[in-house]
Design an enzyme around this catalytic site. Structure first.
Site, PDB file in Angstrom:
ATOM      1  N   HIS A   1      -2.705  -7.842   4.456  1.00  0.00           N
ATOM      2  CA  HIS A   1      -4.170  -7.493   4.536  1.00  0.00           C
ATOM      3  C   HIS A   1      -4.560  -7.576   3.073  1.00  0.00           C
ATOM      4  O   HIS A   1      -6.044  -7.722   2.967  1.00  0.00           O
ATOM      5  CB  HIS A   1      -4.405  -5.835   4.928  1.00  0.00           C
ATOM      6  CG  HIS A   1      -4.633  -5.939   6.458  1.00  0.00           C
ATOM      7  ND1 HIS A   1      -5.532  -6.283   7.079  1.00  0.00           N
ATOM      8  CD2 HIS A   1      -4.099  -4.863   7.382  1.00  0.00           C
ATOM      9  CE1 HIS A   1      -5.685  -6.014   8.270  1.00  0.00           C
ATOM     10  NE2 HIS A   1      -4.808  -5.081   8.584  1.00  0.00           N
TER      11      HIS A   1
ATOM     12  N   HIS B   1       2.445  -6.583   7.448  1.00  0.00           N
ATOM     13  CA  HIS B   1       1.003  -6.627   7.879  1.00  0.00           C
ATOM     14  C   HIS B   1       0.108  -5.854   6.909  1.00  0.00           C
ATOM     15  O   HIS B   1      -0.873  -6.512   6.486  1.00  0.00           O
ATOM     16  CB  HIS B   1       1.071  -5.779   9.342  1.00  0.00           C
ATOM     17  CG  HIS B   1      -0.358  -5.725   9.962  1.00  0.00           C
ATOM     18  ND1 HIS B   1      -0.641  -6.497  10.666  1.00  0.00           N
ATOM     19  CD2 HIS B   1      -1.352  -4.642   9.564  1.00  0.00           C
ATOM     20  CE1 HIS B   1      -2.089  -6.123  11.257  1.00  0.00           C
ATOM     21  NE2 HIS B   1      -2.347  -5.137  10.334  1.00  0.00           N
ATOM     22  N   GLU B   2       0.693  -4.870   6.508  1.00  0.00           N
ATOM     23  CA  GLU B   2      -0.392  -4.128   5.553  1.00  0.00           C
ATOM     24  C   GLU B   2      -0.258  -4.981   4.074  1.00  0.00           C
ATOM     25  O   GLU B   2      -1.427  -5.131   3.553  1.00  0.00           O
ATOM     26  CB  GLU B   2       0.314  -2.648   5.080  1.00  0.00           C
ATOM     27  CG  GLU B   2       0.474  -1.972   6.445  1.00  0.00           C
ATOM     28  CD  GLU B   2      -0.730  -1.671   7.311  1.00  0.00           C
ATOM     29  OE1 GLU B   2      -1.972  -2.141   6.779  1.00  0.00           O
ATOM     30  OE2 GLU B   2      -0.545  -1.698   8.456  1.00  0.00           O
TER      31      GLU B   2
ATOM     32  N   ASN C   1      -4.786   0.425   2.066  1.00  0.00           N
ATOM     33  CA  ASN C   1      -5.702   0.646   0.982  1.00  0.00           C
ATOM     34  C   ASN C   1      -5.202  -0.209  -0.227  1.00  0.00           C
ATOM     35  O   ASN C   1      -4.191  -0.460  -0.401  1.00  0.00           O
ATOM     36  CB  ASN C   1      -5.522   2.059   0.703  1.00  0.00           C
ATOM     37  CG  ASN C   1      -5.461   2.839   1.839  1.00  0.00           C
ATOM     38  OD1 ASN C   1      -6.479   3.173   2.704  1.00  0.00           O
ATOM     39  ND2 ASN C   1      -4.268   3.551   2.266  1.00  0.00           N
TER      40      ASN C   1
HETATM   41  N1  TRP Z   1      -6.290  -0.850   9.372  1.00  0.00           N
HETATM   42  C1  TRP Z   1      -4.848  -0.371   9.629  1.00  0.00           C
HETATM   43  C2  TRP Z   1      -3.840  -1.607  10.105  1.00  0.00           C
HETATM   44  O1  TRP Z   1      -4.350  -2.716  10.861  1.00  0.00           O
HETATM   45  C3  TRP Z   1      -4.878   0.639  11.012  1.00  0.00           C
HETATM   46  C4  TRP Z   1      -5.871   1.542  11.108  1.00  0.00           C
HETATM   47  C5  TRP Z   1      -7.168   1.644  11.648  1.00  0.00           C
HETATM   48  C6  TRP Z   1      -5.429   2.776  10.900  1.00  0.00           C
HETATM   49  N2  TRP Z   1      -7.535   2.986  11.318  1.00  0.00           N
HETATM   50  C7  TRP Z   1      -6.561   3.618  11.035  1.00  0.00           C
HETATM   51  C8  TRP Z   1      -4.432   3.618  10.382  1.00  0.00           C
HETATM   52  C9  TRP Z   1      -6.820   5.099  10.908  1.00  0.00           C
HETATM   53  C10 TRP Z   1      -4.485   5.144  10.483  1.00  0.00           C
HETATM   54  C11 TRP Z   1      -5.561   5.671  10.603  1.00  0.00           C
HETATM   55  O2  TRP Z   1      -2.840  -1.514   9.855  1.00  0.00           O
HETATM   56 ZN    ZN Z   2      -4.355  -4.273  10.173  1.00  0.00          ZN
END
Ligand code: TRP
Ligand code: ZN
Length: 846
Positions: free
Chosen positions: A293, A289-290, A257
């Protein structure tokens, strides 16, 4: 008012049907009045017409109180049908205001706004925002946000920059899935970072009181990630605050987020007493990673969910590069290949196979897979090899410049690299659309000073894709002499047709070192001899290929033992002894080289050898191989273990972790000879969780569970450590008791199935205990299926994810296949969610 009609399970979404929305939402203002049972959400959407047709909003489980356009009330009851609200006509520019009520405390799906140990938090990816308020809940609708949080709680967070107590403004347009809210009684570890653009950023890691002592490593990893992204990708952070929050109940690893990353607590909190080296590495990697993003996913996002690999494959590629730079690149690469094979190749070989960019789905949550993430990263790695470092760098910068603030597709991404390199990437794009792991064969001949390599490729059929076209496959290779000198350094052969060949002038017959660095995610059949493999294992300059040669030798031995009862030969044992005692080699590398292929790997390999695998035999083979290795190492075992001793105080760095990892492998071998004597001493002496867990695992494997009581007495108040306690007992249980152990554990008062970490610690661990799960009496299948049905009623995402345990059905004998089918049919009958129904449907469709 609860929604009447759930979405129909046959509601398949297709990539080819993509259409842009007729309305753009430019700005979102949200006001939350938090209450566990009755949270009020007022949403004000500044909208603008961009096309014709009705405005269709998404909403799930909302009690709708009010809907107004430009202040005039709409008869919303007439407009709402199931999870949709259709507004047939709107002005060109208008404000849509809605008010709804939701009950976060009753949200056990952990999607939308929910409560975890008294804390409010959200999870909106992929389609959770619609469980908070009415909205065009799709990634191509990007808006700026203002958020106001009313609650009698000390900490109230949302995306962007703080605009007053409980008030937040996010100036960067973002899709709904990046929205987040957190509120509770939290404490922060704080630091600062100055970006290369001179922006002063406040960094906070928020945790529940009591956990402050375990945030240091995550904070350090965050600062190093920020610096690395500036240095290597030229990407700087873009807000004045970056918040990270640890949450106990969380479906996945973490969530990116905007400005407010939310983490599963197990991937933030780390201390030497409570976290293993593996945990530390995960914290480092997931924090990175986060954070990464923020550019690959947030500033540039996905047009639709079919493009998921655009952000995930790329961000995994970036976190892998970061880890390679931070730790040992060879060890990192070997680890990547191990997980790729264990998870992605397995997925690609069964009923759940799908392209890196799927063309249809029922429930998008089912496509956060090893294929999208891990193979998605491999595809980018290949792209870099094919266009070269310089064009890759130019293409990436072009992507950031051209598409900043946009919601993009794989075509947009590839176009940047076509422009930067001048290369046509049409054939390369097949990596995104064709599922299945390509099989590459190599045959060699040598005559009159000419060495000839002939290559072939075939992509196997996968569900919905029977015909495949040849792919472009970068095959990196080098040549060694038979006495181990490098004759030809690494070069790349691009295989673009079904067959291809190459001739090289050399004086003598060389030993080929193929697929160096694992240059393509393929299954290679090089028909290699033991003699060649021994040369490579001893001398290859490419560490991956060196490791791979040893792995091939071991795999071959174990498969022959399991399938034909063949004894282990001295040549192999001597080679393993040489690796173990090679003082020049990195301990982490030696640990990897000494580790035997997993039971899952062996089952797959036995199957490919045309023999039906028997889980108990495979377990026995691995045990016998460990004993044989231990006997061959003999007196060296203890000397080597002693040499692995690391300095105090504990440090999670790669060098020390490598020594502990080798010590752990050696202790496991030692246990095969002494029944656990050395492990009991190691357990008693352990001053960190890595050593303690290694010894605990050995004792459980030696059939000595007595230490479990002592472990529990020491750690009963620590939920993350207790997850390890639950999980280890199931993972390392003997096949005939694994189900019984799991059954006992889930009856404990501290087994809370609504906590995903705890559920995975037992049910996931059983599914991963191959010989335990595949018990001949079917008790493993029944136990897991029953738990999944229960889980599906509250947390469909979790149930659907774990159901993939049944995807290996085709590997097994007729009786097991029939019992697995029964379990799947039970799931099909009793699954309420479309998540689980889609998974089960795919696994039954053959
Ligand atoms: N986008 C997140 C990542 O790659 C992972 C993610 C996708 C996620 N859907 C989710 C995390 C639902 C928790 C719940 O790090
Ligand atoms: Zn991711």
């Amino acid at each position: 008012m609860r929604d009447a009609a759930p979405a129909s399970p046959s509601e398949t979404v297709y990539l080819k049907d993509y259409a842009p929305p007729p309305v753009a939402v430019r700005h979102v203002a949200l006001r939350f009045r938090l209450d566990p049972e009755a949270t009020r959400v007022v949403a004000r959407l500044d909208c603008e017409r961009t096309g014709d047709g009705p405005m269709v909003l998404d909403g799930e489980g909302l009690k709708t109180l009010r809907v107004e356009i430009d202040g005039a009330a709409l008869p919303f009851a007439d407009l709402i049908d199931g999870h949709r609200m259709t507004i047939p006509e709107t002005p060109d520019r208008f404000v849509l205001e809605t008010e709804v009520e939701i009950a976060p405390v009753r949200n056990k799906a952990l999607s939308g706004l929910y409560m975890s140990n008294g804390m409010y938090c959200t999870q909106c990816e992929a389609e959770g925002f619609r469980r908070i308020t009415w909205m065009l809940d799709r990634p191509d609708v990007m808006a700026t946000y203002d958020v106001e949080i009313e609650a009698d709680l000390p900490v109230r967070l949302s995306n962007g920059d703080e605009a007053g107590p409980g008030r937040w403004h996010d100036p960067w347009p973002k899709p709904t899935y990046l929205f987040a809210l957190v509120a509770g009684n939290l404490v922060a570890t704080s630091d600062r970072f100055t970006t290369m653009e001179g922006r002063d950023v406040a960094l906070n890691v928020w945790v529940r009181p009591g956990d402050e002592g375990r945030t240091g490593f995550a904070m350090d990893a965050l600062k190093r990630s920020m610096l690395w992204d500036e240095r290597v990708w030229g990407r700087a952070y873009d807000l004045s605050v970056f918040n990270v929050v640890a949450v106990d109940d969380f479906n996945m690893g973490a969530m990116e987020n905007k400005g407010l990353n939310v983490f599963n607590a197990s991937y933030v909190l780390a201390s030497p007493e409570t976290a293993t080296d593996t945990d530390y590495a995960f914290v480092e990697r997931i924090v990175a990673h986060e954070y990464f993003h923020n550019w690959t996913g947030n500033r540039i996002t996905c047009r639709d969910w079919f493009q998921l690999c655009l952000k995930e494959g790329l961000t995994v590629y970036r976190d892998q590069q970061f880890m390679a730079d931070t730790r040992s690149a060879p060890v990192q690469r070997i680890g990547e290949v191990l997980t790729l094979r264990a998870r992605q190749f397995r997925e690609d070989a069964g009923p759940l196979a799908h392209p890196v960019r799927p063309e249809s789905f029922v429930e998008i949550n089912n496509f956060y897979t090893a294929t999208v993430y891990e193979k998605g990263a491999e595809v980018i790695r290949m792209l870099r090899v094919l266009v070269g470092d310089a064009a890759f760098e130019r293409g990436a910068q072009l992507y950031f410049e051209r598409h900043d603030g946009e919601a993009c597709t794989i075509e947009d991404w590839l176009a940047c690299f076509e422009e930067a390199s001048g290369r046509d990437l049409a054939q390369f794009a097949l990596w995104y659309s064709q599922a299945g792991t390509p099989r590459v064969t190599v045959r060699e001949s040598f005559a009159d000073g000419t060495y000839r390599l002939e290559f072939g490729q075939a992509v196997p059929p996968t569900p919905g894709q029977t015909e495949k076209r040849p792919m472009v496959i970068p095959l990196a290779f080098g040549l060694l002499s038979e006495d181990g000198r490098e004759i030809a350094p690494t070069q790349v052969f691009e295989l673009t047709e079904a067959t291809g060949s190459l001739e090289i002038a050399v004086a003598e017959r060389p030993v080929p070192s193929m697929l160096r660095g694992f240059s393509a995610p393929v299954i290679l059949d090089a028909g290699q001899s033991d003699a060649d493999r021994l040369v490579l294992l001893a001398h290859d300059t490419d560490p991956f290929a060196r490791w791979e040669a040893g792995r091939a030798l071991s795999k071959d031995r174990l498969v022959r033992h399991a399938a034909e009862g063949r004894a282990f030969d001295a040549g192999w044992l001597d080679a393993m002894h040489r690796v173990a005692t090679d003082a020049e080699a990195d301990p982490a590398f030696r640990a990897l080289a000494l580790s035997l292929p997993s039971e899952d790997d062996l089952a797959q390999a036995v199957h490919e050898a045309g023999v039906v695998p028997d889980p108990d035999r495979i377990r026995a083979t691995r045990e016998a191989a460990q004993r044989a290795l231990a006997e061959r190492l003999g007196d060296d075992l203890d000397a080597l273990r002693a040499a692995c001793r690391v300095k105090v105080p504990y440090s999670p760095d790669a060098a020390d972790a490598g020594r502990r990892s080798l010590a752990g492998v050696l202790l496991r071998l030692r246990t095969r000879l002494d029944g656990g004597e050395a492990a009991r001493v190691a357990y008693a002496e352990a001053d960190n969780m890595t050593d303690r867990m290694a010894a605990f695992a050995c004792l459980l494997e030696a059939g000595d569970p007595s230490v479990a009581a002592a472990f529990e007495a020491d750690w009963r108040h620590d939920r993350l450590v207790m997850d390890k306690w639950f999980s280890a007992q199931v993972s390392h249980a003997a096949p005939d008791v694994a189900v019984a152990v799991a059954e006992t554990l889930i009856r404990r008062p501290d087994f809370d199935p609504s906590n995903p970490n705890r559920f995975r610690a037992v049910i996931g661990a059983l599914a991963g205990n191959m010989a335990g799960f595949h018990r001949a009496d079917g008790s493993g299948y029944r136990f897991v299926a029953e738990r999944l049905v229960e889980m599906d009623a509250t947390n469909p995402q979790m149930a659907a994810r774990l159901s993939s345990a049944f995807s290996t059905r085709a590997l097994w004998d007729a009786d097991r296949q029939a019992m697995m089918r029964d379990a799947l049919e039970q799931l099909a009958r009793e699954a309420g969610s479309r998540d689980l129904r889609e998974m089960v449907g795919r696994m039954l469709a053959d």
